[in-house]
Design an enzyme around this catalytic site. Structure first.
Site: not given
Ligand code: APR
Ligand code: ZN
Length: 238
Positions: A53, A89, A91, A108, A116, A121, A143, A179, A209
């Site tokens: 991390y 995300n 970030d 997440h 902590c 705490c 703490c 995602t 879909e």
């Molecule tokens: N624009 C749009 N979609 C995109 C792009 C882009 N430029 N690049 C990649 N993708 C899509 C991919 O098609 C995929 O479906 O983003 C998705 C990424 O999927 P993952 O890598 O599985 O990420 P995510 O779904 O955010 O993961 C969910 O899993 O590991 C844990 O905590 C972590 O928050 C994360 C969670």
């Molecule tokens: Zn603490």
């Protein structure tokens, strides 16, 4: 709660140079989830987990929000109470795009912060992009207990899911961007909303879909104008 929910994942930050998890070349190809992102990682692999991390925190320092983050920020500015911005995300690109911390729901955790380890705490500290050990010697100033990354590991409680469930209760217009749907199941929400849009780079085996009214397989920065237009038309008619 909000009429429009925008749920994002790693894909929305991909064009900003932040790796996704499950795409080819993604983070989980390089690292073993069970070692660095599991409920017992800090017990079994403490140094490796902290180092993982620290590296990811340092990596986001020079990353900039892309066009998709900026358009979502503008939509939130214009329709403050009608749009919920929820992300998986960790970030800070929505915040770098100018969104207020309280306007982005991070499900997440949040990479620039540490927490902590003492659950009573549980104080959270913003350390920016530094290594955890460089902040108060890795100890809670309140703490004295060891600190940890403020990230939800697999198998741990994710308190912000309550906010997600509350927001999707009244959701009429659901947008999923970047995602794979492997962690948060998106079809049930898409099915009950009046209108749902899916934007990924390609189809995901975890997302059907059929529940989406519009599916855009393209980069988020290309799809976001179409999505924004649909959201504006919906909110102006509702
Ligand atoms: N624009 C749009 N979609 C995109 C792009 C882009 N430029 N690049 C990649 N993708 C899509 C991919 O098609 C995929 O479906 O983003 C998705 C990424 O999927 P993952 O890598 O599985 O990420 P995510 O779904 O955010 O993961 C969910 O899993 O590991 C844990 O905590 C972590 O928050 C994360 C969670
Ligand atoms: Zn603490």
């Amino acid at each position: 709660m909000a009429k429009v929910v925008i749920l994002s994942g790693a894909g929305i930050s991909a064009e900003s140079g932040i790796s996704t998890f499950r795409d080819s070349g993604g983070l989980w190809e390089e690292y073993d989830i069970s070692v660095v992102c599991n409920y017992d990682s800090l017990v079994k692999h403490e140094d490796l987990t902290i180092e993982f991390y620290d590296k990811r925190r340092a990596e986001i320092e020079d990353k900039e929000p892309n066009y998709a983050h900026k358009i979502i920020k503008e939509l939130k500015d214009r329709y403050k109470h009608d749009i919920a911005v929820i992300t998986q995300n960790v970030d800070n690109l929505f915040e770098k795009a100018g969104m207020r911390v309280e306007d982005v729901i991070h499900l997440h955790g949040f990479m620039p912060t540490v927490r902590c380890r003492d659950e009573e705490c549980a104080k959270v500290y913003d350390i920016g992009y530094k290594a955890l050990s460089s902040f108060n010697d890795g100890k809670c100033p309140e703490c004295g207990t060891k600190l940890r990354p403020n990230i939800v590991f697999f198998g741990e409680a994710a308190p912000m899911y309550e906010r997600l469930n509350a927001e999707i209760q009244d959701c009429q217009f659901f947008v999923v961007i970047g995602t794979s749907g492997n962690v948060i199941e998106v079809n049930s929400t898409a099915a009950f909303c009046d209108y749902a849009i899916l934007n990924n780079l390609e189809a995901s085996s975890a997302i059907a879909e059929r529940d989406f009214d519009k599916v855009i397989y393209d980069k988020a920065s290309n799809a976001i104008d179409i999505i924004a237009d649909d959201i504006e038309s919906f909110l102006q008619e509702s």
